[in-house]
Design a protein around this motif. Sequence first.
Motif, PDB file in Angstrom:
ATOM      1  N   ASN A  82       0.833  -1.206   0.000  1.00  0.00           N
ATOM      2  CA  ASN A  82       0.000   0.000   0.000  1.00  0.00           C
ATOM      3  C   ASN A  82       0.866   1.255   0.000  1.00  0.00           C
ATOM      4  N   VAL A 102       0.970   4.051  -3.021  1.00  0.00           N
ATOM      5  CA  VAL A 102       0.525   5.410  -2.695  1.00  0.00           C
ATOM      6  C   VAL A 102       1.673   6.413  -2.741  1.00  0.00           C
ATOM      7  N   ARG A 130     -11.526   1.514   1.599  1.00  0.00           N
ATOM      8  CA  ARG A 130     -10.635   2.151   2.573  1.00  0.00           C
ATOM      9  C   ARG A 130      -9.310   2.542   1.928  1.00  0.00           C
ATOM     10  N   PHE A 182      -9.721   5.285  -0.968  1.00  0.00           N
ATOM     11  CA  PHE A 182     -10.038   6.626  -0.470  1.00  0.00           C
ATOM     12  C   PHE A 182      -8.776   7.343  -0.003  1.00  0.00           C
ATOM     13  N   TRP A 183      -7.991   6.669   0.871  1.00  0.00           N
ATOM     14  CA  TRP A 183      -6.798   7.315   1.396  1.00  0.00           C
ATOM     15  C   TRP A 183      -5.727   7.474   0.317  1.00  0.00           C
ATOM     16  N   LEU A 190      -6.757  10.541  -1.728  1.00  0.00           N
ATOM     17  CA  LEU A 190      -6.499  11.770  -0.982  1.00  0.00           C
ATOM     18  C   LEU A 190      -5.015  12.122  -1.003  1.00  0.00           C
ATOM     19  N   ALA A 191      -4.164  11.120  -0.798  1.00  0.00           N
ATOM     20  CA  ALA A 191      -2.717  11.366  -0.802  1.00  0.00           C
ATOM     21  C   ALA A 191      -2.241  11.862  -2.156  1.00  0.00           C
TER      22      ALA A 191
END
Length: 229
Positions: free
Chosen positions: A23, A27, A206, A209-210, A213-214
């Motif tokens: 992850n 990201v 989950r 979404f994060w 946003l990042a």
Amino acid sequence: MKHAEKHRTERIGWLRAAVLGANDGIVSTASLVLGVAASGVGSKAVLVAGIAGLVAGAMSMAAGEYVSVSSQSDTERADLAKEVEELASAPEQERAELAEIYVRRGVDPELASTVAAQLMEHDALGAHARDELGISEVSTARPIQAALASAGAFSVGASLPLLIALLFPASSLMWSVPGSSLLFLALLGSLAAKAGGASIVIAAWRVTFWGALAMALTAGAGALFGGAV
């Protein structure tokens, strides 16, 4: 016939490290690529930044996991050493303590005392480690395993947005990298949920979404400061 039952909790150690590493790899690298691309530089600079981010991130994950899990391992060893001393100096008190634990869990006092005595006769330290300290073979800290799993998973995850940056021209990175990275994150969340027996939909939502946003915040920072520098 003995039935060897498998539980998903046996996967907690490597699954946590692998999911966290992959992850973070997706990201952080996708966000880095987007931030650099949003500043208006060419494809070469984007790739160099992405590769540097992959190497730095993998090493950071490995070091961070090793240090944190080693601290947990140190604490476990200290607790076990203390328990060895107490078992040697006050075995009856330790037996009573173990029996009290079983009583609090709902076992009849007389039976709890018998069970505690038998378990201590078989493996006193193992019984206290498991039932008093909460240390078991499944949950015990493994620093090297966690470090390698995190670094390897980070590298795999980071290579995905880098591959997109390599295949697509710089002019299309602002949509190709976030779009593909969100798909990768949703797939990662789904696979992790399936391995852990959790809700696939919730896990996928989950992480996407994060991740979104990042990437949005990093792209905004790249566009803002890229134009000012």
